[in-house]
Design a protein around this motif. Structure first.
Motif: not given
Length: 299
Positions: A85-101
């Protein structure tokens, strides 16, 4: 106080610490509950529970201790769901892919956020030291839990020279012989066993069966060995012997428990004392039978 498991350790040096001195050593390692951000804590508690403040319970020839463990329960599925949910929120708000790190960092943050809300699980493992016989008997369901208790004792005492009991003949070899021939030293076959193949990953489990039947013995003739075996020892003790000589599902016969009840203890402390005394007396004979049947190494 009846043990349900048996893991046996041999003292490689004489245990000379008195119950009073042991209690003093353990007093610096008592159990304290988990704090908000602790995943796990452990420490010694009175074997008698709320009926005593002493961290050691002793009767002539035997010394009992108890280690309490408290763990926070954080199901992996809950963490994964919150993380996604947190990763999806960041992706939606910032339009970027969340790295593994970054995902790993977010996961650590979530664990710390959820820890104060997590349920806790408490458990207590008991053990008794038999200095005259040179053994420590641990009531733990796994080798890891037994080692944790012994490590805690070592930390408190500074040293505790002991090793798991080993046998001159491999345990599966003895158990397999029992199935082919008559058990020895007062043992009788139960109705359950597990067989494993020596050269591949085949496993056969038999329950509520006559273990001397041809359909069971035929597996041995194909090269399988007995890895676990249910037993009855003189109607005093029943259980399952595993390939490392651990005893699971240990049960004492009704006559033994009645022997303890016949003393009519008036308090919880008296009841604990009586059961401890009766149990250790029977365990002494049982361990001697194990040593005779399997041939314990002494060095």
């Amino acid at each position: 106080m009846w043990f349900k498991n048996l893991r046996l350790y041999r003292l490689t040096e004489a245990f000379k610490t008195s119950p009073e001195d042991l209690n003093e050593h353990l007093s610096g390692h008592v159990f304290n509950p988990c704090g908000k951000l602790d995943l796990k804590r452990q420490g010694f508690v009175p074997p008698l529970g709320r009926h005593s403040d002493l961290l050691v319970h002793a009767i002539p020839g035997y010394i009992m201790v108890a280690l309490k463990r408290q763990e926070k329960i954080l199901p992996g599925g809950v963490i994964r769901e919150a993380l996604e949910e947190k990763v999806q929120l960041i992706s939606d708000q910032e339009g970027r892919r969340v790295s593994r790190k970054e995902r790993d960092g977010l996961k650590d943050e979530l664990v710390f956020e959820l820890l104060p809300k997590a349920f806790v699980k408490n458990s207590v493992d008991f053990a008794y030291i038999a200095p005259q016989q040179g053994y420590i008997v641990v009531n733990a369901g796994s080798a890891g839990r037994a080692e944790e208790l012994l490590s805690a004792l070592r930390e408190a005492l500074g040293s505790l020279p002991c090793i798991p009991v080993s046998t001159k003949t491999p345990v599966p070899q003895v158990l397999t012989r029992w199935l082919l021939e008559n058990p020895e030293s007062g043992f009788e076959l139960g109705e359950e066993c597990e067989l494993k193949a020596a050269k591949d990953e085949r496993v056969v489990r038999c329950k509520k069966q006559d273990l001397t039947a041809d359909e069971v013995l035929s597996h041995i003739h194909t090269g399988m060995v007995v890895n676990k075996l249910a037993f009855n020892w003189k109607d005093i003790v029943t259980g399952v012997i595993e390939d490392d000589l651990a005893i699971k599902r240990l049960r004492f016969g009704d006559e033994i428990k009645d022997k303890a009840a016949d003393s009519h203890p008036e308090t919880a402390a008296e009841e604990f004392d009586t059961e401890f005394a009766v149990m250790t007396l029977e365990m002494k004979s049982f361990i001697e039978a194990l040593a005779q049947a399997f041939g314990f190494n002494e060095s």
